[in-house]
Design a protein around this motif. Structure first.
Motif, PDB file in Angstrom:
ATOM      1  N   GLY A  83      -5.226   5.569 -14.179  1.00 41.25           N
ATOM      2  CA  GLY A  83      -5.636   5.950 -12.836  1.00 41.25           C
ATOM      3  C   GLY A  83      -5.147   4.979 -11.779  1.00 41.25           C
ATOM      4  N   GLY A  84      -5.132   3.701 -12.119  1.00 38.49           N
ATOM      5  CA  GLY A  84      -4.622   2.705 -11.186  1.00 38.49           C
ATOM      6  C   GLY A  84      -3.144   2.911 -10.887  1.00 38.49           C
ATOM      7  N   LYS A  85      -2.363   3.244 -11.897  1.00 38.79           N
ATOM      8  CA  LYS A  85      -0.932   3.472 -11.690  1.00 38.79           C
ATOM      9  C   LYS A  85      -0.687   4.677 -10.780  1.00 38.79           C
ATOM     10  CE  LYS A  85       0.125   1.433 -16.166  1.00 38.79           C
ATOM     11  NZ  LYS A  85       0.572   1.657 -17.568  1.00 38.79           N
ATOM     12  N   VAL A  86      -1.444   5.755 -11.011  1.00 38.60           N
ATOM     13  CA  VAL A  86      -1.311   6.947 -10.166  1.00 38.60           C
ATOM     14  C   VAL A  86      -1.759   6.638  -8.742  1.00 38.60           C
ATOM     15  CG1 VAL A  86      -2.131   9.297  -9.778  1.00 38.60           C
ATOM     16  CG2 VAL A  86      -1.548   8.546 -12.092  1.00 38.60           C
ATOM     17  N   ALA A  87      -2.927   6.008  -8.614  1.00 45.58           N
ATOM     18  CA  ALA A  87      -3.465   5.714  -7.288  1.00 45.58           C
ATOM     19  C   ALA A  87      -2.553   4.773  -6.512  1.00 45.58           C
ATOM     20  CB  ALA A  87      -4.865   5.110  -7.417  1.00 45.58           C
ATOM     21  N   GLY A  88      -1.986   3.787  -7.187  1.00 41.75           N
ATOM     22  CA  GLY A  88      -1.101   2.849  -6.512  1.00 41.75           C
ATOM     23  C   GLY A  88       0.112   3.530  -5.917  1.00 41.75           C
ATOM     24  N   GLY A  89       0.724   4.436  -6.690  1.00 38.00           N
ATOM     25  CA  GLY A  89       1.892   5.135  -6.177  1.00 38.00           C
ATOM     26  C   GLY A  89       1.560   6.035  -5.010  1.00 38.00           C
ATOM     27  N   LEU A  90       0.469   6.807  -5.121  1.00 37.48           N
ATOM     28  CA  LEU A  90       0.094   7.736  -4.054  1.00 37.48           C
ATOM     29  C   LEU A  90      -0.335   6.985  -2.793  1.00 37.48           C
ATOM     30  CD1 LEU A  90      -1.890  10.373  -6.144  1.00 37.48           C
ATOM     31  CD2 LEU A  90       0.469  10.524  -5.326  1.00 37.48           C
ATOM     32  N   LEU A  91      -1.073   5.897  -2.980  1.00 39.80           N
ATOM     33  CA  LEU A  91      -1.524   5.118  -1.827  1.00 39.80           C
ATOM     34  C   LEU A  91      -0.350   4.431  -1.126  1.00 39.80           C
ATOM     35  CD1 LEU A  91      -4.243   4.470  -0.469  1.00 39.80           C
ATOM     36  CD2 LEU A  91      -4.307   2.359  -1.795  1.00 39.80           C
ATOM     37  N   ASP A 129       2.660   5.537  -0.850  1.00 40.31           N
ATOM     38  CA  ASP A 129       3.374   6.528  -0.040  1.00 40.31           C
ATOM     39  C   ASP A 129       2.648   6.820   1.271  1.00 40.31           C
ATOM     40  OD1 ASP A 129       5.360   6.763  -1.926  1.00 40.31           O
ATOM     41  OD2 ASP A 129       4.495   8.520  -2.901  1.00 40.31           O
ATOM     42  N   ARG A 130       1.359   6.619   1.281  1.00 42.86           N
ATOM     43  CA  ARG A 130       0.565   6.908   2.484  1.00 42.86           C
ATOM     44  C   ARG A 130       0.440   5.687   3.399  1.00 42.86           C
ATOM     45  NH1 ARG A 130      -2.578  11.014   4.047  1.00 42.86           N
ATOM     46  NH2 ARG A 130      -4.321  10.613   5.472  1.00 42.86           N
ATOM     47  N   LEU A 131       0.204   4.511   2.803  1.00 42.99           N
ATOM     48  CA  LEU A 131      -0.065   3.308   3.595  1.00 42.99           C
ATOM     49  C   LEU A 131       1.087   2.317   3.614  1.00 42.99           C
ATOM     50  CD1 LEU A 131      -3.741   2.572   2.453  1.00 42.99           C
ATOM     51  CD2 LEU A 131      -2.973   3.892   4.440  1.00 42.99           C
ATOM     52  N   GLY A 132       2.027   2.471   2.700  1.00 35.81           N
ATOM     53  CA  GLY A 132       3.119   1.513   2.580  1.00 35.81           C
ATOM     54  C   GLY A 132       2.905   0.596   1.385  1.00 35.81           C
ATOM     55  N   PRO A 133       3.982   0.196   0.697  1.00 33.40           N
ATOM     56  CA  PRO A 133       3.840  -0.627  -0.512  1.00 33.40           C
ATOM     57  C   PRO A 133       3.210  -1.994  -0.272  1.00 33.40           C
ATOM     58  CG  PRO A 133       5.994   0.420  -0.455  1.00 33.40           C
ATOM     59  CD  PRO A 133       5.369   0.659   0.886  1.00 33.40           C
ATOM     60  N   ARG A 134       3.594  -2.668   0.821  1.00 35.95           N
ATOM     61  CA  ARG A 134       3.068  -4.014   1.037  1.00 35.95           C
ATOM     62  C   ARG A 134       1.570  -3.987   1.342  1.00 35.95           C
ATOM     63  NH1 ARG A 134       6.656  -8.172   2.319  1.00 35.95           N
ATOM     64  NH2 ARG A 134       5.305  -8.910   4.004  1.00 35.95           N
ATOM     65  N   ARG A 135       1.142  -3.023   2.148  1.00 34.02           N
ATOM     66  CA  ARG A 135      -0.292  -2.914   2.435  1.00 34.02           C
ATOM     67  C   ARG A 135      -1.067  -2.561   1.163  1.00 34.02           C
ATOM     68  NH1 ARG A 135      -1.788   0.670   7.510  1.00 34.02           N
ATOM     69  NH2 ARG A 135      -0.446  -0.943   8.409  1.00 34.02           N
ATOM     70  N   ALA A 138      -0.244  -3.446  -1.784  1.00 35.69           N
ATOM     71  CA  ALA A 138      -0.318  -4.668  -2.592  1.00 35.69           C
ATOM     72  C   ALA A 138      -1.540  -5.492  -2.216  1.00 35.69           C
ATOM     73  CB  ALA A 138       0.963  -5.486  -2.405  1.00 35.69           C
ATOM     74  N   TRP A 139      -1.789  -5.644  -0.917  1.00 32.82           N
ATOM     75  CA  TRP A 139      -2.979  -6.370  -0.461  1.00 32.82           C
ATOM     76  C   TRP A 139      -4.256  -5.669  -0.917  1.00 32.82           C
ATOM     77  CZ3 TRP A 139      -3.503 -11.067   1.698  1.00 32.82           C
ATOM     78  CH2 TRP A 139      -2.379 -11.655   2.290  1.00 32.82           C
ATOM     79  N   LEU A 140      -4.287  -4.342  -0.740  1.00 32.41           N
ATOM     80  CA  LEU A 140      -5.495  -3.578  -1.033  1.00 32.41           C
ATOM     81  C   LEU A 140      -5.799  -3.477  -2.523  1.00 32.41           C
ATOM     82  CD1 LEU A 140      -5.098  -0.656   1.537  1.00 32.41           C
ATOM     83  CD2 LEU A 140      -6.677  -2.602   1.661  1.00 32.41           C
ATOM     84  N   SER A 141      -4.815  -3.794  -3.351  1.00 29.14           N
ATOM     85  CA  SER A 141      -5.046  -3.734  -4.799  1.00 29.14           C
ATOM     86  C   SER A 141      -5.341  -5.109  -5.389  1.00 29.14           C
ATOM     87  CB  SER A 141      -3.846  -3.109  -5.507  1.00 29.14           C
ATOM     88  OG  SER A 141      -2.673  -3.888  -5.305  1.00 29.14           O
ATOM     89  N   LEU A 142      -4.533  -6.098  -5.069  1.00 27.99           N
ATOM     90  CA  LEU A 142      -4.625  -7.375  -5.770  1.00 27.99           C
ATOM     91  C   LEU A 142      -5.772  -8.265  -5.281  1.00 27.99           C
ATOM     92  CD1 LEU A 142      -0.836  -8.204  -6.230  1.00 27.99           C
ATOM     93  CD2 LEU A 142      -2.490  -7.503  -7.972  1.00 27.99           C
TER      94      LEU A 142
END
Length: 332
Positions: A214-222, A224-230, A232-236
């Protein structure tokens, strides 16, 4: 281009990893042979993706490579001896992953499809691991679906052709540095996975696998919506905080889910830096996965497992990931 065959690739990914885990783990008997077999399998399944990816970049035909991977894994079920079976299954796994990764990377410049492709493999490994401890399934029950999926991919799994082979990273002289940062992030994430030694882990294997996927799916979808760098902050950052409370199942599962959100980000970032060698980029990060589990496979424990070590791994990963994802001229 719409990735029409992505559900097929995702389903095959689940069955491929299920077949490999069930085959290799179902034949383990402990001792030195088990260590050797696991090293051989992981080496061929992950480290070998780098040369296979370069070959795929040069020759194309990702759907043929995925079908070959299904065939090799099916063949492994008929080989006598654990070591030959582990090598053959690992090579089949590598061929499938590179072909499927290229299909996803060439067909979309986004992170979401990458998360959807890679996530089912986690569930396949978990299911294969669980069934390996009990009565084995008949070989035909595993091999026939694998061959059927391979044939279907050969017929309907064609994607966008590769870009002309070019091993020059985007960004000129500074181009390799972001790739090295992404490589380090994946090594850390892989190694941190061996530190997840929490009291509830053995009681919730499927729930843990679902949190990881679920984390892998959510990370990719998020992303695309918020940007990869943002993303990264919101996950780690939340992952590091949740790891400190990971002695309990709820925060621990949240931490694992958040930590794994970075997987599609690293794949996307590496392909963006090597647009003329996306198969090599994909294989470079799977080689990093292999390096991260080598200490555990060899029985070394250089760091104590537990919440603090896992939290530190998440925090150290953040600046490396941000450097790897910094803006450049290249596109995935």
């Amino acid at each position: 281009m719409k990735l029409r065959a992505l559900p097929l690739y995702a389903a095959t990914h689940l069955w491929m990893d299920f077949a490999c885990a069930l085959l290799v783990l179902g034949r383990l008997e402990g001792g030195g042979d088990a260590v050797t077999a696991l090293l051989l399998y992981n080496c061929f399944a992950f480290a070998v993706q780098m040369p296979v990816g370069l070959m795929a970049d040069a020759l194309g035909g990702g759907e043929r490579l995925t079908a070959l991977g299904c065939g090799l894994t099916a063949l492994a079920w008929g080989l006598p001896g654990l070591r030959p079976a582990a090598v053959c299954a690992g090579l089949g796994n590598a061929c499938f992953h590179v072909g499927g990764g290229l299909y996803t990377l060439n067909g979309s410049g986004k992170c979401g499809p990458l998360g959807l492709f890679v996530a089912p493999g986690t569930l396949g490994v978990a299911l294969g691991t669980l069934l390996a401890a009990g009565d084995a399934l008949p070989a035909l029950a595993v091999v026939l679906p694998l061959l059927g999926l391979g044939a279907t991919l050969l017929r309907w799994g064609r994607g966008v052709p590769n870009a002309p082979l070019d091993l020059t990273p985007e960004g000129g002289v500074a181009g390799p540095f972001p790739l090295l940062c992404l490589f380090a992030v994946v090594v850390l994430r892989s190694f941190a996975g061996t530190l997840f030694d929490f009291p509830w882990k053995g009681a919730l294997p499927l729930v843990l696998a679902c949190a990881t996927a679920g984390g892998k799916v959510a990370g990719g979808l998020l992303a695309d919506r918020l940007g990869p760098r943002r993303t990264a902050w919101l996950s780690l950052v939340p992952a590091a905080a949740c790891f400190l409370l990971a002695g309990r199942a709820g925060p621990g599962l949240a931490a694992v889910c958040l930590f794994n959100m970075t997987m599609p980000l690293t794949l996307w970032g590496a392909a963006r830096r090597l647009p003329g060698a996306r198969g090599l980029a994909f294989g470079l990060l799977t080689f990093a996965l292999f390096l991260g589990v080598v200490p555990s496979l060899l029985g070394y424990d250089p760091l104590p497992g537990g919440p603090v070590s896992a939290s530190l791994a998440a925090l150290v990963s953040l600046p490396l990931l941000l450097l790897g994802l910094r803006r450049g001229k290249g596109r995935c």
